[in-house]
Design a protein around this motif. Structure first.
Motif, PDB file in Angstrom:
ATOM      1  N   TYR A  63       0.850  -1.200   0.000  1.00  0.00           N
ATOM      2  CA  TYR A  63       0.000   0.000   0.000  1.00  0.00           C
ATOM      3  C   TYR A  63       0.881   1.244   0.000  1.00  0.00           C
ATOM      4  CZ  TYR A  63       1.197   0.944   4.880  1.00  0.00           C
ATOM      5  OH  TYR A  63       1.891   1.249   6.035  1.00  0.00           O
ATOM      6  N   VAL A  64       0.305   2.345  -0.437  1.00  0.00           N
ATOM      7  CA  VAL A  64       0.864   3.665  -0.194  1.00  0.00           C
ATOM      8  C   VAL A  64      -0.315   4.618  -0.031  1.00  0.00           C
ATOM      9  CG1 VAL A  64       1.066   4.368  -2.643  1.00  0.00           C
ATOM     10  CG2 VAL A  64       2.537   5.411  -0.903  1.00  0.00           C
ATOM     11  N   PHE A  70      -4.861   6.795  -2.670  1.00  0.00           N
ATOM     12  CA  PHE A  70      -4.060   5.682  -2.165  1.00  0.00           C
ATOM     13  C   PHE A  70      -4.094   4.519  -3.141  1.00  0.00           C
ATOM     14  CE2 PHE A  70      -8.254   4.888  -0.217  1.00  0.00           C
ATOM     15  CZ  PHE A  70      -8.453   3.524  -0.429  1.00  0.00           C
ATOM     16  N   HIS A  71      -3.034   3.709  -3.081  1.00  0.00           N
ATOM     17  CA  HIS A  71      -2.890   2.505  -3.890  1.00  0.00           C
ATOM     18  C   HIS A  71      -2.828   1.289  -2.981  1.00  0.00           C
ATOM     19  CE1 HIS A  71      -1.604   4.325  -7.849  1.00  0.00           C
ATOM     20  NE2 HIS A  71      -1.254   5.320  -7.045  1.00  0.00           N
ATOM     21  N   LEU A  72      -3.384   0.179  -3.453  1.00  0.00           N
ATOM     22  CA  LEU A  72      -3.249  -1.103  -2.793  1.00  0.00           C
ATOM     23  C   LEU A  72      -2.866  -2.155  -3.826  1.00  0.00           C
ATOM     24  CD1 LEU A  72      -6.583  -1.219  -0.721  1.00  0.00           C
ATOM     25  CD2 LEU A  72      -4.345  -0.501   0.126  1.00  0.00           C
ATOM     26  N   LEU A  73      -2.158  -3.176  -3.376  1.00  0.00           N
ATOM     27  CA  LEU A  73      -1.954  -4.388  -4.162  1.00  0.00           C
ATOM     28  C   LEU A  73      -2.521  -5.512  -3.317  1.00  0.00           C
ATOM     29  CD1 LEU A  73      -0.744  -5.903  -6.601  1.00  0.00           C
ATOM     30  CD2 LEU A  73       1.373  -6.098  -5.293  1.00  0.00           C
ATOM     31  N   ALA A 143      12.390   5.927  -1.128  1.00  0.00           N
ATOM     32  CA  ALA A 143      11.155   5.302  -0.641  1.00  0.00           C
ATOM     33  C   ALA A 143      11.181   5.016   0.851  1.00  0.00           C
ATOM     34  CB  ALA A 143      10.910   3.999  -1.417  1.00  0.00           C
ATOM     35  N   ARG A 144      12.316   4.675   1.409  1.00  0.00           N
ATOM     36  CA  ARG A 144      12.419   4.318   2.816  1.00  0.00           C
ATOM     37  C   ARG A 144      12.091   5.489   3.747  1.00  0.00           C
ATOM     38  NH1 ARG A 144      17.102   1.564   4.004  1.00  0.00           N
ATOM     39  NH2 ARG A 144      16.971   2.137   6.194  1.00  0.00           N
ATOM     40  N   SER A 145      12.117   6.706   3.226  1.00  0.00           N
ATOM     41  CA  SER A 145      11.874   7.886   4.054  1.00  0.00           C
ATOM     42  C   SER A 145      10.392   8.223   4.203  1.00  0.00           C
ATOM     43  CB  SER A 145      12.605   9.101   3.462  1.00  0.00           C
ATOM     44  OG  SER A 145      13.999   8.882   3.415  1.00  0.00           O
ATOM     45  N   TYR A 146       9.537   7.557   3.430  1.00  0.00           N
ATOM     46  CA  TYR A 146       8.111   7.872   3.481  1.00  0.00           C
ATOM     47  C   TYR A 146       7.427   6.939   4.481  1.00  0.00           C
ATOM     48  CZ  TYR A 146       3.502   9.371   1.919  1.00  0.00           C
ATOM     49  OH  TYR A 146       2.224   9.888   1.868  1.00  0.00           O
ATOM     50  N   PRO A 147       6.722   7.494   5.485  1.00  0.00           N
ATOM     51  CA  PRO A 147       6.176   6.657   6.561  1.00  0.00           C
ATOM     52  C   PRO A 147       4.891   5.918   6.223  1.00  0.00           C
ATOM     53  CG  PRO A 147       5.648   8.955   6.983  1.00  0.00           C
ATOM     54  CD  PRO A 147       6.518   8.938   5.754  1.00  0.00           C
ATOM     55  N   TRP A 148       4.177   6.330   5.162  1.00  0.00           N
ATOM     56  CA  TRP A 148       2.848   5.770   4.932  1.00  0.00           C
ATOM     57  C   TRP A 148       2.801   4.873   3.699  1.00  0.00           C
ATOM     58  CZ3 TRP A 148       0.570   6.110   9.237  1.00  0.00           C
ATOM     59  CH2 TRP A 148       0.761   7.208  10.047  1.00  0.00           C
ATOM     60  N   SER A 149       3.749   3.957   3.637  1.00  0.00           N
ATOM     61  CA  SER A 149       3.731   2.919   2.610  1.00  0.00           C
ATOM     62  C   SER A 149       4.224   1.626   3.231  1.00  0.00           C
ATOM     63  CB  SER A 149       4.616   3.301   1.415  1.00  0.00           C
ATOM     64  OG  SER A 149       5.980   2.991   1.666  1.00  0.00           O
ATOM     65  N   SER A 150       4.072   0.540   2.510  1.00  0.00           N
ATOM     66  CA  SER A 150       4.505  -0.771   3.002  1.00  0.00           C
ATOM     67  C   SER A 150       5.991  -1.013   2.771  1.00  0.00           C
ATOM     68  CB  SER A 150       3.689  -1.876   2.331  1.00  0.00           C
ATOM     69  OG  SER A 150       3.680  -1.725   0.920  1.00  0.00           O
ATOM     70  N   HIS A 151       6.708  -0.033   2.222  1.00  0.00           N
ATOM     71  CA  HIS A 151       8.117  -0.233   1.925  1.00  0.00           C
ATOM     72  C   HIS A 151       8.918  -0.557   3.188  1.00  0.00           C
ATOM     73  CE1 HIS A 151      11.774   0.021  -0.427  1.00  0.00           C
ATOM     74  NE2 HIS A 151      12.299   0.837   0.474  1.00  0.00           N
TER      75      HIS A 151
END
Length: 251
Positions: A63-64, A70-73, A143-151
């Motif tokens: 997710y993000v 928002f996106h989901l897989l 990507a690792r710096s963004y708190p609201w994703s599943s990364h």
């Protein structure tokens, strides 16, 4: 802009929801308005998604959450699983958001959009596409710096209860460290402009993302048409003569 016949025909097609296949899902705010205004909003949507996914039989792989979409897989267990989950999340989040913002009315830009992905070719690419959304938007440099994703979950920075890793992620390595390192490298490498555009077009249009054999296999699982018809007269339909003569009368 006037809607073309192609747009109208596409709108009439129901969304594909095929059990056992990964689906890329997109939901936008109405008129691109903000759907999150505080950390509590992001956390609430994730909590609602986790609860609804469990009840509806949906495995959420990635997710993000962005400011206005928002996106989901996710992979549904049944044809009704994904629609049920999205309906539950959508309704409950709108009630929460309207109450917290002291507003009323719609929040979403119509129904959510989704497409079915070919797992071996599309899952990891779609996960990277989702993780890189904040980077493309200029919100963070990586990507690792963004708190609201599943990364963060996939590179070992945190653990998200909402996430159920897909088999394609497990295949990245034999140990957690191997998988985390391989996935971090995959996202760092990024996607080509063509691959990124293809994923965007597929989720917006609703047509499946995969090769011809994959699309043909999908057609066995649904009555809905899964590929675009070529322009022109349908095969087998006779072309009328340009200047037909009246029939002869036999006396």
């Amino acid at each position: 802009m006037a809607r073309t016949t192609a747009h109208i025909l596409m709108a009439r097609l129901p969304r594909l929801s095929i059990p056992g296949y990964p689906h890329h899902v997109l939901q936008r705010g109405n008129n691109r308005q903000a759907i999150f205004t505080s950390p509590a909003d992001y956390r609430t949507l994730l909590d609602l998604t986790e609860e609804a996914a469990g009840k509806s039989g949906v495995a959420v792989h990635a997710y993000v959450l962005m400011g206005n979409h928002f996106h989901l897989l996710a992979t549904p267990e049944s044809a009704d699983s994904l629609p049920q989950m999205m309906q539950a999340v959508g309704r409950r989040y709108v009630r929460y958001f309207n109450d917290s913002q002291q507003r009323s009315g719609t929040l979403w830009e119509g129904r959510y959009r989704s497409t079915v992905l070919q797992a071996d070719a599309g899952v990891l690419a779609c996960m990277a596409y989702i993780d890189l959304n904040p980077v493309r938007a200029g919100l963070v440099s990586e990507a690792r710096s963004y708190p609201w994703s599943s990364h963060g979950h996939y590179i070992g920075l945190c653990s998200e209860k909402v996430i159920s890793p897909h088999a394609m992620f497990w295949a990245l390595g034999n140990t957690p460290f191997d998988r985390e390192a391989a996935y971090a490298e995959l996202v760092h490498a990024g996607l080509s402009a063509d691959h990124q555009a293809a994923l965007t077009v597929s989720v917006l249009s609703g047509w499946p993302a995969g090769d011809a054999a994959f699309v043909a296999e999908l057609q066995k699982h649904t009555e809905r048409r899964v590929n675009k018809r070529k322009a022109g007269r349908p095969v087998g339909q006779a072309v009328p003569p340009s200047d037909p003569s009246p029939p002869k009368v036999v006396r």
